[in-house]
Scaffold this motif. Sequence first.
Motif, PDB file in Angstrom:
ATOM      1  N   THR A 343       0.819  -1.201   0.000  1.00 17.31           N
ATOM      2  CA  THR A 343       0.000   0.000   0.000  1.00 17.31           C
ATOM      3  C   THR A 343       0.859   1.260   0.000  1.00 17.31           C
ATOM      4  OG1 THR A 343      -0.137   0.014   2.423  1.00 17.31           O
ATOM      5  CG2 THR A 343      -1.829  -1.199   1.227  1.00 17.31           C
ATOM      6  N   ALA A 344       0.397   2.254  -0.737  1.00 11.41           N
ATOM      7  CA  ALA A 344       1.053   3.560  -0.761  1.00 11.41           C
ATOM      8  C   ALA A 344       0.423   4.442   0.326  1.00 11.41           C
ATOM      9  CB  ALA A 344       0.877   4.196  -2.142  1.00 11.41           C
ATOM     10  N   PRO A 345       1.149   5.428   0.861  1.00  9.85           N
ATOM     11  CA  PRO A 345       2.514   5.813   0.486  1.00  9.85           C
ATOM     12  C   PRO A 345       3.595   5.211   1.378  1.00  9.85           C
ATOM     13  CG  PRO A 345       1.570   7.530   1.846  1.00  9.85           C
ATOM     14  CD  PRO A 345       0.525   6.448   1.755  1.00  9.85           C
ATOM     15  N   PHE A 346       3.196   4.430   2.409  1.00 11.05           N
ATOM     16  CA  PHE A 346       4.174   3.995   3.404  1.00 11.05           C
ATOM     17  C   PHE A 346       4.721   2.594   3.164  1.00 11.05           C
ATOM     18  CE2 PHE A 346       1.258   6.977   5.623  1.00 11.05           C
ATOM     19  CZ  PHE A 346       2.164   8.006   5.819  1.00 11.05           C
ATOM     20  N   GLY A 347       4.181   1.876   2.182  1.00 13.88           N
ATOM     21  CA  GLY A 347       4.737   0.578   1.838  1.00 13.88           C
ATOM     22  C   GLY A 347       4.350  -0.555   2.756  1.00 13.88           C
TER      23      GLY A 347
END
Length: 627
Positions: A343-347
């Motif tokens: 998942t974006a933005p934290f990966g």
Amino acid sequence: MAEHEEEDLKMALRMSMQQHNPPEPKRSKSRDDSCGSGEAPEESSEMKNRRMQRELMAAAAEKRMTAAKSAAATVAIPKSAESLKEVKKSGSGTEGKGKSVNLETGKENSGNSGAELSAPEAHQLFSMIFGKEVSKNVLAQWSNQGIRFSPDSETSMGLVQHEGGPCGVLAAIQAFVFKYLLFCQEESGNVAPNMSTNFGVIVSNSESMGADIFSSISEDHKSRALVRSMNEILFLCGNNETAVIASMDVLDGHTEGSIYGLKDEVIVKVLEGVSVESGFDLQKVLRVSTFTSKASALYKLKAMLPIFRSRMGALLFLISALLSRGLDNVQADRDDPSLSLVTAPFGHASQEIVNLLLSGSAVANVFDGEMDLGGGMFVKGITTTVEVGFLTLLEYLNYCKVGQHLKCPRWPIWVVGSESHYTVLFALDTKVQEENQLESRAAQIRRAFDAQDQSGGGGFISVEGFHQVLKETSVDLPSEKLEHLCSTGFIVWSEFWQVLLDLDKSLGGLKDSTGLLGKKVFDLYHFNGIAKSIANASQATSGRENPIQRPRLTKLRVSVPPRWTPEEFMADVSVPSGSGKDESDRKETSVEESKPEPAQHAPLVDCIRTRWPRATCNWEGDAPSIV
């Protein structure tokens, strides 16, 4: 064949490096009579060595080409159920079923490199994981996390995490590792394809095991548990028919012999400068091998442990799981295939990744079965019982509903999800999942209610469905309460629940007027693999605190009240667990017992209460963290 090839290459190399003096002219010798009586000059030793060198190198090259063609013919990447069957049929004879392999000495698949992904497959795989646009920070998180045990003695049984993104992969593997460390043991050195015959259930006695329960586990035992966990997960993803194991082409040819002999430090050096930032990079470095034999895959995973310990380990295992499931099957599992799995933005690892590793299907939801949204639209949940389960803080916050498949797994081990991290909760005793009479009755009624709930876990049903619930569960409601519940045209679970709590057991309710059912008291352990700063107690006593980075293992004492109303629970007194006293003794001494310790709270307690409603917890030291 690989051993002969290595010997030929070594011999050719030695011959090419030999220092020869200029050949001296030699007298010709008479040929044998059978060859005629003419004389011919003898071939010099230098020319003979060069000719032999060329022949050996040509033979070695021919063997490599033959091996590559054979691997390409027998190794395939399953993309659908049909292709999985084809792989199973066309697999090499060394991977057939029914073979037994010794982990220490035997092996079935000696090839180092596997098949190369096609360009479309590599781009599809990369886009599926990271999406079309991904930041370098996210790529760095997933390219710098190995699967390795903590070096800290107190948490040495756990996988240590240094990067924030791959926690979902590590937590799922960790849950299976606990399964093999706590509840399964090897019966022999040989490993057969039928894994269930090789392990016996350990009856854990939590009363006799202290906080240092893992101190006696050897490194070899932990490695075997890790290998078996990875093997079980990959075959779970492959419908227990096939498993795909991903490695990297850059690890071939950098040392003498096969990659199985590479040490951790050699792999670290080889991976310097290697990056995966696109589907093209993935195609260039990735090699995959497909197995239909669990024994063969087990040996391969054992040999590849140094590679999985490397900085690419977590990403390689995720790729292995996705390819084992099949890329098309993964997309078919998902509600929205256009989204990336990371998942974006934290990966962070998505719920689809965690569900894939726990259940074998990359579904996005945690409820049981499917949910009909109308108009021919369905969203998918968990359809089968799982070995290890899942709890989440999001259920406590009413964002989702975890079904019974994940909430009540075969073993008392759960991956715990928060808004941004995954950790693991487990017990040493399987009895923590056993229900007393009231719990069993409450679960029966809730299952019947949920079966009529068409709101997607909203907790309300129609009047018609409510009458069906009352009939199935033999609940005899007084007419005035029945009319009150049905007056709005739909029945809400919370209102029905309050009525059940006030309804006597003789009428099918949950009110316990006798108070004979005792309080459940048991221990849970929580493991957070991410390395956090913890004050060194030995140095703190000398006046110098020196924070160290290590995972956290916390023991929690959990109490589940015997009655359903808060007033009755607050009036209770503590009865020590396992005291051995009968009920009459408890009644006589209950007044003398001390009050329980004040309940402590942390977000983990809210997660525990989704499994054991109204449970209270106590622990020593810092509060357990789920972030």
